[in-house]
Write a protein that holds these residues in place. Structure first.
Motif, mmCIF file in Angstrom:
data_model
loop_
_atom_site.group_PDB
_atom_site.id
_atom_site.type_symbol
_atom_site.label_atom_id
_atom_site.label_comp_id
_atom_site.label_asym_id
_atom_site.label_seq_id
_atom_site.Cartn_x
_atom_site.Cartn_y
_atom_site.Cartn_z
ATOM 1 N N TYR A 112 0.830 -1.201 0.000
ATOM 2 C CA TYR A 112 0.000 0.000 0.000
ATOM 3 C C TYR A 112 0.869 1.257 0.000
ATOM 4 C CZ TYR A 112 -3.638 -3.335 1.295
ATOM 5 O OH TYR A 112 -4.492 -4.410 1.314
ATOM 6 N N HIS A 115 3.115 2.049 4.584
ATOM 7 C CA HIS A 115 3.722 0.721 4.736
ATOM 8 C C HIS A 115 2.929 -0.238 5.619
ATOM 9 C CE1 HIS A 115 5.106 1.895 8.776
ATOM 10 N NE2 HIS A 115 5.493 3.050 8.241
ATOM 11 N N HIS A 116 2.195 0.251 6.625
ATOM 12 C CA HIS A 116 1.408 -0.589 7.530
ATOM 13 C C HIS A 116 2.243 -1.655 8.233
ATOM 14 C CE1 HIS A 116 -2.359 1.247 6.422
ATOM 15 N NE2 HIS A 116 -2.166 0.983 5.149
ATOM 16 N N ASN A 126 8.722 -8.240 11.139
ATOM 17 C CA ASN A 126 7.582 -7.926 10.284
ATOM 18 C C ASN A 126 7.514 -8.862 9.085
ATOM 19 O OD1 ASN A 126 5.674 -5.397 10.587
ATOM 20 N ND2 ASN A 126 7.595 -4.861 11.611
ATOM 21 N N ALA A 174 8.126 -3.320 3.545
ATOM 22 C CA ALA A 174 6.737 -3.687 3.247
ATOM 23 C C ALA A 174 6.660 -4.591 2.017
ATOM 24 C CB ALA A 174 5.894 -2.433 3.039
#
Length: 245
Positions: A112, A115-116, A126, A174
């Motif tokens: 996206y 980065h979330h 992550n 990400a």
């Protein structure tokens, strides 16, 4: 049992068979509409789209044209009102929710504009977490995380949390996370939208190299025409239909 995409589906959709073989992402006569008060808003109107292994397709369209809806339908976040979505040859539109969730988790990667990343975890963690959810053991998940971060040239920042990373580093982590479970399809929504031109260029080159090297099919929504022109194809949405640029 899910329907399997067959070459004959090309002719049924009015499309010629492609020498590249079957697409990893295919939308066939997809319609998506929403009820609004006393009328119906048609966002996607009989969309046909194929994205092949190792191909990066740019989706360029103004705000409100339906880019996000197309990505949501392609990513199995929304069901179409009509038509079929195929992921790696498997029909998804009428599949059970559990089946669609597994396909989304195992076969589709999402990137996206923001980065979330999970703020309390390091870059390595992550990228490890989606693999653990997928059922991978920690040693293998950690090894793959390091490999992906190295490919994205951020392995030296693996122990850092997102707040300690630059915007470009966050986005490269990400992308690594999106690739953690080796998806067949990558969907990206303005992946360089929050980055300066120099950083955008760096992230784009890394993403493009990853698509070519891994052989995934990538659909990238972007307003950056300079980057769009360097992808394999450019498409837009006009009155709910796909138009090649």
């Amino acid at each position: 049992m899910q329907d399997v995409y067959q070459p004959s589906d090309y002719s049924e959709a009015g499309l010629p068979e492609d020498p590249r073989g079957d697409p990893l992402l295919a939308l066939r006569n997809v319609t998506r509409s929403y009820d609004q008060a006393d009328n119906q808003l048609i966002v996607l109107d009989g969309v046909d789209l194929s994205v092949y292994a190792g191909e990066m397709v740019a989706l360029v369209a103004p705000s409100g044209a339906g880019k996000s809806t197309l990505l949501h339908v392609a990513g199995l976040l929304e069901r179409p009102n009509d038509g079929e979505v195929y992921i790696a040859g498997q029909a998804q539109s009428n599949a059970a929710d559990r089946s669609r969730t597994l396909t989304r988790r195992n076969e589709i990667g999402f990137v996206y504009q923001f980065h979330h990343l999970l703020a309390e975890f390091s870059a390595v963690e992550n990228v490890v977490l989606p693999q653990l959810i997928h059922g991978e053991k920690m040693p293998e998940a950690h090894s793959r995380a390091i490999e992906l971060l190295s490919y994205m040239k951020v392995d030296h920042r693996g122990s850092h949390r997102p707040a300690e990373l630059s915007g470009g580093e966050q986005q490269r982590v990400a992308i690594a996370r999106a690739m953690a479970n080796a998806p067949r399809v990558l969907l990206a929504d303005e992946p360089t939208g929050n980055l300066d031109p120099t950083t955008s260029e760096y992230v784009f080159k890394a993403l493009n190299a990853l698509v070519k090297q891994s052989g995934i099919a990538a659909l990238v929504a972007t307003h950056n025409l300079f980057l769009a022109e360097r992808m394999d194809r450019q498409i837009t949405l006009v009155d709910g239909k796909i138009v090649e640029l």
